[in-house]
Design an enzyme around this catalytic site. Structure first.
Site, short mmCIF file in Angstrom:
data_model
loop_
_atom_site.label_atom_id
_atom_site.label_comp_id
_atom_site.label_asym_id
_atom_site.label_seq_id
_atom_site.Cartn_x
_atom_site.Cartn_y
_atom_site.Cartn_z
N ARG A 36 0.87 -1.18 0.00
CA ARG A 36 0.00 0.00 0.00
C ARG A 36 0.91 1.23 0.00
O ARG A 36 2.12 1.12 0.12
CB ARG A 36 -1.02 -0.01 1.14
CG ARG A 36 -0.67 -0.71 2.39
CD ARG A 36 0.36 -0.02 3.23
NE ARG A 36 0.10 1.40 3.34
CZ ARG A 36 1.00 2.31 3.63
NH1 ARG A 36 2.26 1.99 3.82
NH2 ARG A 36 0.69 3.57 3.73
N GLY A 37 0.27 2.41 -0.13
CA GLY A 37 1.06 3.63 -0.33
C GLY A 37 1.19 3.84 -1.83
O GLY A 37 1.59 2.91 -2.55
N ALA A 38 0.86 5.05 -2.28
CA ALA A 38 0.71 5.27 -3.74
C ALA A 38 1.94 4.83 -4.57
O ALA A 38 1.77 4.08 -5.54
CB ALA A 38 0.35 6.73 -3.98
N ARG A 75 -7.31 -0.64 -6.99
CA ARG A 75 -7.53 0.49 -6.06
C ARG A 75 -7.65 1.75 -6.92
O ARG A 75 -6.73 2.08 -7.67
CB ARG A 75 -6.38 0.64 -5.06
CG ARG A 75 -6.30 -0.51 -4.07
CD ARG A 75 -5.42 -0.17 -2.88
NE ARG A 75 -6.11 0.67 -1.92
CZ ARG A 75 -5.50 1.26 -0.88
NH1 ARG A 75 -4.20 1.12 -0.72
NH2 ARG A 75 -6.18 2.00 -0.03
N GLN A 112 -2.53 2.52 9.82
CA GLN A 112 -1.22 2.59 9.15
C GLN A 112 -0.22 3.39 9.99
O GLN A 112 0.98 3.13 9.95
CB GLN A 112 -1.35 3.26 7.77
CG GLN A 112 -2.03 2.43 6.71
CD GLN A 112 -3.51 2.70 6.63
OE1 GLN A 112 -4.13 3.12 7.61
NE2 GLN A 112 -4.10 2.48 5.48
N ASP A 117 -2.23 10.64 -2.43
CA ASP A 117 -2.56 9.57 -3.38
C ASP A 117 -2.86 10.10 -4.77
O ASP A 117 -2.70 9.40 -5.77
CB ASP A 117 -3.75 8.76 -2.87
CG ASP A 117 -3.25 7.74 -1.89
OD1 ASP A 117 -3.00 8.13 -0.73
OD2 ASP A 117 -3.06 6.57 -2.27
N ASN A 170 -5.74 12.19 0.11
CA ASN A 170 -4.83 11.40 0.95
C ASN A 170 -5.70 10.65 1.96
O ASN A 170 -6.92 10.80 1.98
CB ASN A 170 -3.80 12.31 1.64
CG ASN A 170 -2.69 11.50 2.31
OD1 ASN A 170 -2.12 10.59 1.69
ND2 ASN A 170 -2.39 11.78 3.57
N LYS A 171 -5.05 9.85 2.78
CA LYS A 171 -5.76 8.99 3.74
C LYS A 171 -6.85 9.76 4.49
O LYS A 171 -6.64 10.90 4.91
CB LYS A 171 -4.74 8.40 4.70
CG LYS A 171 -5.28 7.52 5.80
CD LYS A 171 -6.13 6.39 5.29
CE LYS A 171 -5.44 5.51 4.28
NZ LYS A 171 -6.40 4.61 3.56
#
Ligand code: MRU
Length: 355
Positions: free
Chosen positions: A52-54, A95, A202, A243, A253-254
């Site tokens: 995960r993480g762009a 995603r 996270q 993201d 973003n998150k």
């Protein structure tokens, strides 16, 4: 790389090889790799947040193209071109918010198409070269972000971060954490407030783990504590990743980042978003056009399989929110620090994004 931190992705072997992903759903308790041999394995690993993480998702998706192409039954130049198109659409759907995913898959698809190869094995070899190149470039972009952003960090700075935009989210030093690592390496004393980051934690699981391994002083807080820390003067700046960044600077973003940015504005605290060129999406004029991923309800009602909410309780679980550009002090990018007006500074910095 950060010492004492295992790599997020490893490609083992040539174009017949396998993609090994550090399974982040098991961190911080177990360090284990999941091995992907098919595009579907990789797609599933991306979907369930094993990777995960762009930027890391983008790299994994590029390798997923290799895995898919080498098994393709298509023949001839046009057949393989079409196969790469179908595969890229399938991988992209894992995603939807992180634009790095679509960008990386498109780069691999275009490389295969340009090469004009007529066999699956040759197409996979072209795809593998492109995936390796993407990974190396993303690593270099993290270093450049680190160098640009380290200047903003003073001795004694207290930084608040949300989610994980560190080494675990990229093939390199990270984005939001890269300036912190470089400033710490230069001997600056820093402290990081780490939002735990509901619902899948996270911050608590990943950011704390990597900062502790890197020996950067950090303190875990719940997401709801940011306001009181800011009010008490204990946060000097907010530093987060992204993201997808629209052409006007609106930033996905998150989930929770928007709230942090509003609080920071209310307390006169600067908000910096660190992101590589691959996270900017000039095709999207403003944040209201960014697709927001909705994740399963049980990430909220039964985190880690442990049910908190009453059976049958409904939950709403958008994975990201959009912070309007006017709440962002500057973007820290591999092409320097970008200030408002963003439509101009972003356009000028991103003129040749693909390169
Ligand atoms: O759902 P995740 O864990 O993939 O979300 C990650 C984030 O929101 C990060 O801040 C973003 O991808 C930047 S990673 C360098």
């Amino acid at each position: 790389m950060i010492p004492r931190l295992p790599p997020v992705l490893i490609w083992r072997g040539g174009s017949g090889g396998a993609l090994c992903l550090l399974d982040q759903t098991l961190l911080p308790h177990r360090v284990r790799y999941c091995v992907c041999r098919t595009a579907e394995d990789a797609r599933e690993a991306i979907r369930r947040l094993a990777v995960r993480g762009a930027p890391a998702i983008g790299c994994a998706a590029a390798y997923a193209m290799v895995l898919g192409l080498r098994r393709s039954k298509a023949h001839g130049r046009d057949g393989l071109r079409r196969a790469a198109e179908t595969l890229s659409a399938r991988v992209r759907s894992s995603r939807p918010t992180a634009v790095n995913l679509g960008w990386a898959v498109e780069r691999v698809r275009a490389a295969v198409s340009r090469s004009g190869t007529g066999t699956a094995a040759a197409a996979a070899a072209v795809a593998l070269r492109e995936a390796h190149a993407i990974m190396q470039e993303e690593r270099a972009r993290c270093e450049a972000i680190g160098r640009a952003g380290a200047r903003l960090l003073r001795n004694g700075s207290n930084v608040l971060t949300h989610c994980n935009a560190g080494a675990l989210a990229t093939p390199g030093l990270g984005t939001a954490l890269a300036p912190i690592y470089l400033a710490a390496r230069r001997g600056r004393r820093l402290h990081v407030w780490v939002d735990e980051t509901r619902p899948v934690l996270q911050g608590a699981r990943l950011t704390m783990w990597e900062l502790m391994r890197a020996r950067v002083p950090a303190t875990l807080v719940t997401d709801s504590m940011a306001a009181c820390l800011m009010r008490a003067g204990r946060v000097d700046l907010v530093l987060v990743g992204a993201d997808r960044i629209a052409a006007n600077g609106d930033t996905a973003n998150k989930i929770g980042t928007y709230g942090v940015a509003l609080l920071a504005r209310a307390h006169g605290i600067p908000v910096y978003v660190a992101a590589p060129a691959s996270t900017f999406d000039l095709a999207i004029p403003a944040g209201n056009r960014i697709p927001i991923e909705e994740r399963p309800e049980n990430e909220i009602t039964a985190p880690g399989g442990h049910r908190w909410a009453p059976a049958g309780a409904r939950a709403f679980n958008p994975a990201f929110d959009v912070t309007p550009a006017n709440l962002i002090t500057a973007f820290i990018t591999d092409r320097g620090i970008l200030f408002p007006p963003y439509p101009t500074s972003i356009r000028n910095a991103l003129k040749n994004k693909t390169g």
